[in-house]
Design a protein around this motif. Structure first.
Motif, PDB file in Angstrom:
ATOM      1  N   LEU A 169       0.832  -1.210   0.000  1.00  0.00           N
ATOM      2  CA  LEU A 169       0.000   0.000   0.000  1.00  0.00           C
ATOM      3  C   LEU A 169       0.863   1.255   0.000  1.00  0.00           C
ATOM      4  CD1 LEU A 169      -2.845  -0.986   2.507  1.00  0.00           C
ATOM      5  CD2 LEU A 169      -2.932  -0.905   0.014  1.00  0.00           C
ATOM      6  N   PHE A 170       1.935   1.260   0.787  1.00  0.00           N
ATOM      7  CA  PHE A 170       2.848   2.409   0.784  1.00  0.00           C
ATOM      8  C   PHE A 170       3.529   2.557  -0.571  1.00  0.00           C
ATOM      9  CE2 PHE A 170       2.509   1.940   5.362  1.00  0.00           C
ATOM     10  CZ  PHE A 170       2.587   3.249   5.816  1.00  0.00           C
ATOM     11  N   ALA A 188       1.115   3.846  -3.187  1.00  0.00           N
ATOM     12  CA  ALA A 188       0.828   5.276  -3.050  1.00  0.00           C
ATOM     13  C   ALA A 188       1.931   6.113  -3.666  1.00  0.00           C
ATOM     14  CB  ALA A 188       0.653   5.622  -1.573  1.00  0.00           C
ATOM     15  N   SER A 189       3.172   5.689  -3.531  1.00  0.00           N
ATOM     16  CA  SER A 189       4.288   6.419  -4.121  1.00  0.00           C
ATOM     17  C   SER A 189       4.311   6.267  -5.637  1.00  0.00           C
ATOM     18  CB  SER A 189       5.605   5.919  -3.528  1.00  0.00           C
ATOM     19  OG  SER A 189       6.700   6.548  -4.143  1.00  0.00           O
ATOM     20  N   ARG A 203       1.906   5.970  -7.625  1.00  0.00           N
ATOM     21  CA  ARG A 203       0.851   6.734  -8.303  1.00  0.00           C
ATOM     22  C   ARG A 203       1.409   8.031  -8.861  1.00  0.00           C
ATOM     23  NH1 ARG A 203      -2.782   5.521  -3.971  1.00  0.00           N
ATOM     24  NH2 ARG A 203      -2.489   7.657  -3.216  1.00  0.00           N
ATOM     25  N   SER A 206      -0.653  -7.224  -5.018  1.00  0.00           N
ATOM     26  CA  SER A 206       0.458  -6.781  -4.167  1.00  0.00           C
ATOM     27  C   SER A 206       1.800  -7.129  -4.790  1.00  0.00           C
ATOM     28  CB  SER A 206       0.324  -7.429  -2.791  1.00  0.00           C
ATOM     29  OG  SER A 206       1.458  -7.157  -1.992  1.00  0.00           O
ATOM     30  N   GLY A 208       2.784   8.264   3.092  1.00  0.00           N
ATOM     31  CA  GLY A 208       1.462   7.679   2.908  1.00  0.00           C
ATOM     32  C   GLY A 208       0.385   8.509   3.573  1.00  0.00           C
ATOM     33  N   SER A 209      -0.785   8.502   2.970  1.00  0.00           N
ATOM     34  CA  SER A 209      -1.908   9.228   3.546  1.00  0.00           C
ATOM     35  C   SER A 209      -2.437   8.475   4.758  1.00  0.00           C
ATOM     36  CB  SER A 209      -3.013   9.371   2.501  1.00  0.00           C
ATOM     37  OG  SER A 209      -3.539   8.089   2.168  1.00  0.00           O
ATOM     38  N   VAL A 256      -3.900   5.202   3.673  1.00  0.00           N
ATOM     39  CA  VAL A 256      -2.881   4.188   3.377  1.00  0.00           C
ATOM     40  C   VAL A 256      -2.347   3.593   4.664  1.00  0.00           C
ATOM     41  CG1 VAL A 256      -0.532   3.857   2.495  1.00  0.00           C
ATOM     42  CG2 VAL A 256      -2.216   5.117   1.135  1.00  0.00           C
ATOM     43  N   ARG A 257      -2.047   4.436   5.630  1.00  0.00           N
ATOM     44  CA  ARG A 257      -1.505   3.930   6.900  1.00  0.00           C
ATOM     45  C   ARG A 257      -2.535   3.083   7.640  1.00  0.00           C
ATOM     46  NH1 ARG A 257       0.704   9.258   9.638  1.00  0.00           N
ATOM     47  NH2 ARG A 257      -0.671  10.245   8.117  1.00  0.00           N
ATOM     48  N   GLY A 266      -5.092   1.385   6.300  1.00  0.00           N
ATOM     49  CA  GLY A 266      -5.258   0.129   5.586  1.00  0.00           C
ATOM     50  C   GLY A 266      -4.084  -0.807   5.790  1.00  0.00           C
ATOM     51  N   SER A 267      -2.892  -0.234   5.777  1.00  0.00           N
ATOM     52  CA  SER A 267      -1.702  -1.050   5.998  1.00  0.00           C
ATOM     53  C   SER A 267      -1.693  -1.650   7.396  1.00  0.00           C
ATOM     54  CB  SER A 267      -0.450  -0.195   5.778  1.00  0.00           C
ATOM     55  OG  SER A 267       0.716  -0.960   5.931  1.00  0.00           O
TER      56      SER A 267
END
Length: 654
Positions: A293-294, A297-298, A300, A375, A442-443, A446-447, A449-450
């Motif tokens: 997820l982290f 996000a990067s 993107r 993933s 991360g937003s 994101v954090r 969800g992670s």
């Protein structure tokens, strides 16, 4: 602009000087790892209490390693069983030292592994801090090793996987520091740790090779300085590797298990490597999904096309595998399965091939495959970007360690087990984080969800391992009761580990590829079963009556689990029957009063049973408290194991 170029996925270049930390409580916390280490230790204690370490019985393959410990503890001689494929020397020595202090016990060996696992998490956390990882990403990355289902489950055994991973992680920490700080003294510390790793499993040499290659590939130092550092990284592990093989070949003799691993490596095929490499990447995708997820996000912001391409490639491979074999996660065997953890080594699941009691089926397989595939595609893009820094020794070392350890595991594609991926995981994480991560990476979504995914993996790891130990304790109760009632080990099919620990060395008979196959109800299990008068199973089986129902509490799938002690209803010729015995409701075979004699089947096996029972009794008499610092011989059971390598041959054929 130059500073921005040096940034990769997450932040500042590792070679840049760290900004000074202000002298405040928050600054001191950021500067020192003391609080984090204390948290890791407390967490490990809580997990150990929740799962429990009690139970003097073997688990998975650790009966083979415990045999070496006991022989070393008894008479100072290291003897490796033909089943053993790992180098094992260091693990056997520290195990023997502990057993001389506390007496031989699988509990002592299990506790030792839990303690080592805790130090491994500490070493990995320190490595991440050296990378500059901070904040929520540091916590999640640390938890991904600490709560890795493979790591947690194997930490409660005496298997070699966790001790080897711990030594490799510490080698990674010291090598990374030495390369980043250009201090050959720290590189030597890494070399010492790598040597320790290869004395547990031979693949430790790959960590030393990664450090050596990273040094030689760097262009920021003169050749003479690079050669000196490369010698510091490689000389000690290389000498230890050679010395071990001189001892193995010239003094001890090569165990068939080790010879089979060499044979596997010699017969590796491209198709086998590609097949197992895909499965390994899928497992990394599943186990590192919170980190994906982290990375996603990067990507993107940059690298989105690369991520989509990698995800498409992985998805295509997953679809092709499904069309060919109807295969879904879990693709590999040994530790992780639907739905549980730990080797399920009883007759019904391992020999007859019946599903585990908590099997979910296609819905779970599809879900896990989708998560792992997406993933894995995102992570593959991150690894590709990180590989661009191979000219910088410290980041290159982490990437090369990841690649070489993964490649080394693929030398054993014939029997490729999920636990082979364990040592790859921490280096796979570090290779993604070779750039320090900002604490705000991360937003919030994101954090969150992670963290949620990490906690789900952690629950699976802890609850699944709790259930694994619980059913093994239930099995041990049943086996102990049988032996207390005078039933010999030669009359019991108690699962792989029980029969292996009790009979393998005495029978000196080792299964071949032809033996280790899904069997039929008319055949005995392949694991050192002389007579299956009593069988332990997760379910009732045809031809047997339930003599005892042993229940245990399940956490992963809440409820009560069952391990059954089954008594043979009749022998092959109908001359023996099963009848209740005592308060336990066990059913013991009795001779028919009408015939007054054993059946022809029993006549053929009676002589073998008597001889083997006498040999087992003699072995037990040799295992006295005086011979091993008041060591106790256990009537163990075990858990599940798998054939570690190719066909297992008798030592007579070695």
């Amino acid at each position: 602009m130059e500073r921005r170029k040096d940034r990769a996925l997450y932040g500042r270049n590792v070679a840049e000087p760290q900004e000074p930390v202000e002298d405040t409580p928050r600054g001191r916390a950021a500067r020192g790892p003391g609080a984090s280490i204390a948290t890791i230790v407390i967490g490990a204690v809580l997990v150990a209490i929740a799962i429990g370490v009690r139970g003097d019985f073997p688990l998975s393959d650790d009966w083979s390693y415990a045999y070496a410990v006991r022989s070393l503890c008894e008479d100072g001689t290291l003897r490796l069983l033909p089943w053993t494929g790992a180098s094992l020397v260091l693990q056997a020595w520290y195990g023997a030292a502990l057993c001389r202090l506390f007496g031989f016990s699988f509990v002592v060996l299990r506790v030792a592994t839990v303690v080592l696992a805790t130090t491994g998490v500490i070493g990995f956390h320190l490595l991440l801090r050296r990378l500059g990882v901070r904040g929520s990403l540091l916590a999640i990355a640390t938890l991904l090793l600490a709560l890795d289902p493979l790591y947690v489950n194997l930490a409660f055994t005496f298997m070699t996987d966790v001790p080897f991973t711990v030594a490799a992680v510490w080698a990674g920490y010291w090598y990374f520091r030495g390369l980043a700080e250009r201090r050959d003294g720290l590189v030597l510390a890494g070399a010492l740790s790598a040597a320790a790793a290869l004395l547990i499993r031979q693949h430790g040499i790959f960590v030393a090779a990664a450090a050596t290659l990273a040094i030689l590939l760097a262009r920021d130092r003169p050749w003479r300085a690079r050669a000196q550092s490369a010698c510091a990284a490689a000389l000690l592990p290389g000498l230890v590797f050679v010395a071990f093989h001189v001892w193995l070949l010239g003094i001890h003799g090569v165990p068939p298990g080790y010879a089979n691993k060499l044979s596997e490596a010699h017969h590796v095929t491209i198709a086998g490597v590609v097949n197992c490499a895909f499965r390994a990447v899928e497992y990394l995708g599943l186990l590192l999904a919170p980190l994906a997820l982290f990375v996603g996000a990067s990507l993107r912001r940059r690298g989105a096309v690369l991520a989509l391409g990698c995800a498409a490639a992985v998805a295509t491979a997953a679809a092709a595998l499904y069309l060919r074999e109807h295969a879904l996660m879990f693709y590999l065997t040994n530790v992780l399965y639907d739905l549980g953890l730990g080797a399920a080594s009883l007759r019904d699941t391992l020999f007859l091939g019946l599903p585990p009691p908590t099997h979910v089926g296609t819905p779970l397989g599809v879900t896990l495959t989708l998560v792992a595939t997406v993933s894995a595609g995102v992570l593959a893009a991150g690894w590709t970007i990180g590989a661009a820094r191979l000219r910088e020794p410290a980041p290159a070392f982490l990437t090369l360690s990841f690649v070489l350890l993964l490649t080394g595991s693929l030398l054993h594609t014939r029997y490729y087990f999920d636990r082979y991926i364990l040592v790859v995981a921490p280096f796979a994480i570090a290779a993604l984080l070779v750039e320090p991560a900002d604490a705000r990476a991360g937003s919030l979504g994101v954090r969150a969800g992670s963290l949620l995914l990490t906690l789900l993996l952690g629950w699976y790891a802890v609850a699944g391992t709790h259930d694994y130990l619980a059913w093994n304790r239930a099995r041990d109760r049943g086996l102990t009761a049988l032996q207390r009632d005078g039933v010999a080990a030669t009359e019991i099919d108690g699962g792989v580990e029980f029969n292996a620990w009790q009979l393998a060395a005495t029978l000196d008979r080792w299964p071949t590829d032809a033996d280790v196959r899904i069997g039929t109800e008319s055949r005995k299990s392949w694991w050192w079963v002389v007579d299956d008068r009593f069988v332990l199973s997760f379910r009732p089986l045809p031809g047997y009556t339930v003599a005892r129902d042993l229940t245990f509490a399940r956490w992963l799938v809440p409820g009560r689990g069952h391990v059954y002690v089954l008594a043979r209803a009749t022998d092959a010729a109908g001359g023996a029957t099963a009848a209740p015995s005592g308060n336990h409701g066990r059913q013991n075979a009795t001779r028919s009063s009408a015939s007054g004699r054993l059946s022809s089947t029993m006549v053929k096996s009676a002589g073998t049973i008597v001889r083997v029972t006498a040999a087992v009794t003699a072995t037990r008499r040799r295992t006295t408290p005086e011979s091993c610092a008041k060591a106790n011989r256990t009537s163990d059971d075990g858990s599940r194991w798998r054939i570690p390598s190719g066909s297992r041959r008798s030592s007579r054929r070695t």
